[in-house]
Design an enzyme around this catalytic site. Structure first.
Site, PDB file in Angstrom:
ATOM      1  N   ASP A  51     -30.681  23.262 -94.992  1.00  8.77           N
ATOM      2  CA  ASP A  51     -31.995  23.613 -95.551  1.00  8.77           C
ATOM      3  C   ASP A  51     -32.209  25.118 -95.676  1.00  8.77           C
ATOM      4  O   ASP A  51     -32.843  25.585 -96.625  1.00  8.77           O
ATOM      5  CB  ASP A  51     -33.115  23.006 -94.689  1.00  8.77           C
ATOM      6  N   ASN A  95     -32.454  18.208-100.513  1.00  8.81           N
ATOM      7  CA  ASN A  95     -33.503  17.395 -99.898  1.00  8.81           C
ATOM      8  C   ASN A  95     -34.257  18.239 -98.875  1.00  8.81           C
ATOM      9  O   ASN A  95     -34.707  17.755 -97.838  1.00  8.81           O
ATOM     10  CB  ASN A  95     -32.895  16.140 -99.242  1.00  8.81           C
ATOM     11  N   GLY A  97     -37.305  19.891 -97.821  1.00 10.88           N
ATOM     12  CA  GLY A  97     -38.749  19.873 -98.085  1.00 10.88           C
ATOM     13  C   GLY A  97     -39.370  21.253 -98.051  1.00 10.88           C
ATOM     14  O   GLY A  97     -40.140  21.630 -98.942  1.00 10.88           O
ATOM     15  N   ARG A 126     -40.209  12.478-102.643  1.00 14.80           N
ATOM     16  CA  ARG A 126     -41.084  13.047-101.601  1.00 14.80           C
ATOM     17  C   ARG A 126     -42.294  13.747-102.226  1.00 14.80           C
ATOM     18  O   ARG A 126     -42.248  14.186-103.379  1.00 14.80           O
ATOM     19  CB  ARG A 126     -40.278  13.999-100.710  1.00 14.80           C
ATOM     20  N   GLN A 175     -46.823  20.923 -95.675  1.00 16.50           N
ATOM     21  CA  GLN A 175     -46.046  21.968 -96.360  1.00 16.50           C
ATOM     22  C   GLN A 175     -46.661  22.335 -97.709  1.00 16.50           C
ATOM     23  O   GLN A 175     -46.498  23.454 -98.189  1.00 16.50           O
ATOM     24  CB  GLN A 175     -44.602  21.506 -96.573  1.00 16.50           C
ATOM     25  N   ASP A 319     -42.084  15.137 -85.965  1.00 14.20           N
ATOM     26  CA  ASP A 319     -40.624  15.218 -86.047  1.00 14.20           C
ATOM     27  C   ASP A 319     -39.966  14.748 -84.758  1.00 14.20           C
ATOM     28  O   ASP A 319     -38.792  14.405 -84.738  1.00 14.20           O
ATOM     29  CB  ASP A 319     -40.179  16.659 -86.333  1.00 14.20           C
ATOM     30  N   GLN A 346     -40.691  11.138 -95.545  1.00 14.52           N
ATOM     31  CA  GLN A 346     -39.914  12.340 -95.242  1.00 14.52           C
ATOM     32  C   GLN A 346     -38.459  12.131 -95.663  1.00 14.52           C
ATOM     33  O   GLN A 346     -38.228  11.514 -96.701  1.00 14.52           O
ATOM     34  CB  GLN A 346     -40.096  12.713 -93.769  1.00 14.52           C
ATOM     35  N   GLU A 347     -37.495  12.656 -94.918  1.00 13.85           N
ATOM     36  CA  GLU A 347     -36.089  12.543 -95.311  1.00 13.85           C
ATOM     37  C   GLU A 347     -35.779  11.120 -95.771  1.00 13.85           C
ATOM     38  O   GLU A 347     -34.970  10.880 -96.652  1.00 13.85           O
ATOM     39  CB  GLU A 347     -35.197  12.941 -94.144  1.00 13.85           C
ATOM     40  N   ARG A 350     -39.063   7.089 -92.225  1.00 12.09           N
ATOM     41  CA  ARG A 350     -38.573   7.181 -90.844  1.00 12.09           C
ATOM     42  C   ARG A 350     -39.025   6.017 -89.964  1.00 12.09           C
ATOM     43  O   ARG A 350     -38.297   5.603 -89.064  1.00 12.09           O
ATOM     44  CB  ARG A 350     -39.017   8.498 -90.215  1.00 12.09           C
ATOM     45  N   HIS A 407     -31.119  13.584 -90.492  1.00 13.91           N
ATOM     46  CA  HIS A 407     -30.565  14.265 -89.319  1.00 13.91           C
ATOM     47  C   HIS A 407     -31.192  13.793 -88.020  1.00 13.91           C
ATOM     48  O   HIS A 407     -30.532  13.663 -86.995  1.00 13.91           O
ATOM     49  CB  HIS A 407     -30.729  15.767 -89.488  1.00 13.91           C
ATOM     50  N   ARG A 408     -32.494  13.513 -88.065  1.00 14.06           N
ATOM     51  CA  ARG A 408     -33.175  13.145 -86.814  1.00 14.06           C
ATOM     52  C   ARG A 408     -32.798  11.732 -86.355  1.00 14.06           C
ATOM     53  O   ARG A 408     -32.802  11.441 -85.166  1.00 14.06           O
ATOM     54  CB  ARG A 408     -34.686  13.305 -86.944  1.00 14.06           C
ATOM     55  N   LYS A 439     -28.450  19.383 -91.726  1.00 17.05           N
ATOM     56  CA  LYS A 439     -29.719  19.796 -92.316  1.00 17.05           C
ATOM     57  C   LYS A 439     -30.424  20.833 -91.442  1.00 17.05           C
ATOM     58  O   LYS A 439     -30.962  21.810 -91.943  1.00 17.05           O
ATOM     59  CB  LYS A 439     -30.613  18.572 -92.481  1.00 17.05           C
TER      60      LYS A 439
END
Ligand code: DC
Length: 677
Positions: A51, A95, A97, A126, A175, A319, A346-347, A350, A407-408, A439
């Protein structure tokens, strides 16, 4: 097929310093602010991840001077006070954000720009609409390929450099608001009001605080509109230190929940009073059983006392909800996670992703994945812990966890997979596409591995009063080892044999008395360390009984008998398994023949020495009349397992050294031996 990673459970406690990268949110905000400042800014502790690279690449393609030094974690950006050199170009935001939103608002500052923007498939879905609508209100045009107003990627942005009084709907993502806030000072007279509320409020706070750090204070009026009373370029920062990522740190706060009760993970630079709202996870974790200590910007995460269930609103630091969601499967009661509707955009979705993968592990969740698929307004997730279900699900081998390019997801399940579910180190979780951590945390799995310690066996041999006990206890305390004093074994046995009427001079009487004794272990806390003590027929004599004149006089003779040594040898070796079963990082065993006979392959072998005078003085200071030299002679000259300096042992004369010095010297050897192989 993307590669997969089998997670190896931790069989020893996680210990060491967690290598947490810089914050993504701060790095990407800082890049924008620096580009809008009036000269060069140097960042330290910056994050290099997918990112941030996307944003750096975009700034370069827009004509900015950006130089990076990955090894030093520094970035230098030369700001142009609001000017954007290139006014026509194509930018791909992947991707990311933050890059997508921040850049879009940033580009609006170009007086006559035309930018073609696109993102990955996931980014196209998104939220962008709120931002594009706001910019349109300010005079920009964001057009889709067919020339109609765009509501998301891809789009072409025609800019005027003016903004005016904007209104933004940031209900889907904070954001969208943050992006506009950062450009406000560059367009005099501009303001941003919010339609409705937003999510993840702390991120808006972070943006405003960073604008102020770069010299432009934003205010939010009574009417809810943000503006900058003293507009102008941001002030370049000669040196700006980026905080370590608080969200990334959450994995290391969670890890000690799953890796045994001697775990201790240090997170350096963790700033609870800093810019990141995700530090709130530390509070949540504490309520759920974490043991956290913060001193001088370092957070030490020790083993959790339990994983307790509860009902938690994650809206402001969402997050980190995935971090708790995975270890919630090991909790003592259900865990309800609320306020996470926005994370469904989000990504990936989730909430659905988490529910789906937990169900794959046999865990019951509410709402179910099926219900979540049918209704995209569902905004919470309750996880019903069930270790037996996990064991059943993984009984045939590791389960492949899908990560949805998130990633999370990969990191959270990486932490869960570190749990030794079967108690034998058998892996039970495989992570799909582990590289997706790139990411925000490219080296996550390496950082996890670095906290794996090897089980360490330390032998400490030496003559009477050579300092074995005080040294061993301190080592046990500092390194999370189980302390075993084999001298006490011989003393305890001597006492029991004498009480049973056996005589040190009559081997047959000793042998017959031995046959009647029932041997056991008890773990006791003593002088800051945890020690395993030998019990005979369930009794544990106290120190005075073990050091009585009778015992002192007979112990070396009794210890020289082969039957006695055979009686204790297997027992002493079994203490290693006891330490491992109880989650200790290793064992420190002291005596006369540990490095030579009991544990000849111990990773660290020490032979302590001190001159005779010093040793007699030490015993006298303890109020003991002990024939030290006489015992040493007997111990060193007996036929079976005589006291010797074991081959390859580290010989350490402590006559003129303090305990702290001795412990530090041995500590270095332990640290090296404990490193992952
Ligand atoms: O460490 P200590 O002084 O408490 O030990 C008491 C006696 O036990 C010692 O004189 C000899 C014996 N011993 C032994 O023979 N082997 C060991 N590993 C430990 C102690």
């Amino acid at each position: 097929m993307s590669p997969t990673l089998v997670i190896r459970p931790f069989q020893t406690p996680a210990r060491g310093v967690a290598q947490v990268p810089g914050s993504k949110s701060i790095t990407n905000r800082a890049l924008i602010l620096a580009a809008l400042a009036d000269g060069p800014t140097l960042f330290t502790g910056a994050l290099f991840s997918r990112d941030t690279r996307i944003l750096i690449a975009a700034l370069l393609s827009l004509g900015f001077e950006v130089s990076v030094d990955e090894a030093a974690s520094t970035i230098r950006v030369v700001g142009l006070g609001g000017r954007i050199p290139i006014t026509r170009c194509k930018i791909h935001v992947g991707n990311a954000g933050t890059a997508a939103r921040f850049l879009t608002a940033f580009l609006a500052l170009a007086p006559d720009g035309c930018y073609e923007l696109d993102g990955d498939e996931a980014m196209r879905a998104r939220p962008m609409r709120g931002l594009l609508d706001a910019l349109t209100l300010g005079g920009c045009r964001a057009l889709a390929a067919d020339g109609s107003p765009a509501s998301g990627f891809p789009f072409t942005l025609h800019t005027t450099g003016k903004l005016g009084r904007l209104e933004v709907d940031a209900t889907a993502s904070s954001q969208l608001l943050s992006a506009l806030l950062m450009v406000l000072p560059l367009t005099p007279g501009a303001s941003v009001a919010m339609k409705g509320s937003t999510v993840s409020e702390p991120f808006v706070e972070m943006t405003a605080r960073m604008c102020a750090q770069f010299g432009r204070v934003l205010v939010c009026g009574d009417d809810g509109a943000w503006s900058c009373p003293t507009p102008g370029a941001y002030a370049a920062q000669p040196l700006y230190a980026i905080e370590p990522d608080a969200t990334a740190a959450s994995y290391f706060i969670a890890l000690p929940a799953v890796t045994g009760f001697r775990a201790s993970v240090r997170i350096e630079g963790y700033a609870t009073g800093g810019l990141q709202g995700d530090t709130a996870f530390a509070k949540v974790a504490t309520a759920c059983g974490a043991n956290l200590k913060a001193t001088d910007g370092t957070l030490v995460a020790d083993s959790w006392s339990a994983v307790r269930g509860g009902d938690i609103d994650f809206n402001a630091f969402s997050d980190t909800f995935l971090t708790l969601a995975t270890i919630a499967t090991l909790a003592d009661s259900p865990v309800k996670i609320r306020g996470i509707a926005h994370t469904r955009k989000q990504e990936t979705d989730r909430v659905l992703a988490m529910a789906t993968e937990l169900e794959r592990l046999g865990i019951k969740v509410a709402p179910t994945a099926t219900a979540l698929r049918a209704d995209d307004t569902l905004s919470s997730l309750t996880i019903f812990p069930d270790k037996a279900a996990l064991r059943r699900a993984a009984s045939a081998g590791p389960i492949l966890i899908h990560t949805y390019e998130d990633h999370r997801m990969a990191m959270s399940f990486g932490v869960l997979g570190s749990f030794d579910l079967f108690g034998d180190g058998r892996p039970w979780i495989t992570i799909e596409d582990p590289a997706c951590t790139g990411k925000t945390f490219p080296h996550f799995f390496r950082a996890l591995e670095a906290l794996r310690t090897n089980f360490i066996r330390v032998s400490v041999d030496g003559g009477a009063a050579s300092g074995k006990s005080s040294t061993s206890r301190r080592l046990a305390q500092i390194h999370g080892l189980l302390h075993v004093d084999t001298g006490a074994h011989y003393r305890s046995l001597t006492r029991a044999l004498l009480l049973a009427g056996a005589s040190a001079d009559d081997a047959a009487s000793v042998k017959s008395a031995l046959g009647k004794l029932r041997i056991g272990s008890r773990i006791i806390a003593r002088q800051g360390a945890r020690s395993s003590a030998l019990t005979l027929d369930g009794t544990l004599p106290d120190d005075a009984e073990l050091r009585s004149t009778e015992v002192n006089a007979a112990v070396s003779k009794i210890a020289a008998l082969p039957s006695v040594r055979a009686f204790l040898l297997e027992y002493q070796r079994s203490q290693v398994k006891l330490a491992s079963d109880h989650g200790f990082a290793g064992v420190v065993m002291e005596g006369r023949d540990i490095g030579s006979v009991v544990l000849p392959d111990a990773e660290v072998r020490i032979f302590l020495e001190a001159d005779a005078e010093a040793r007699t003085l030490r015993r006298a200071a303890e109020g003991q009349a002990d024939q030290v030299a006489q015992r040493d002679h007997l111990d060193a000259t007996r036929k079976t397992a005589p006291m010797i300096c074991p081959s390859g042992a580290h010989r350490l004369d402590n006559t003129h050294k303090s305990l702290a010095e001795v412990v530090a010297e041995i500590g270095e050897l332990i640290k090296v031996a404990a490193l992952p192989r």
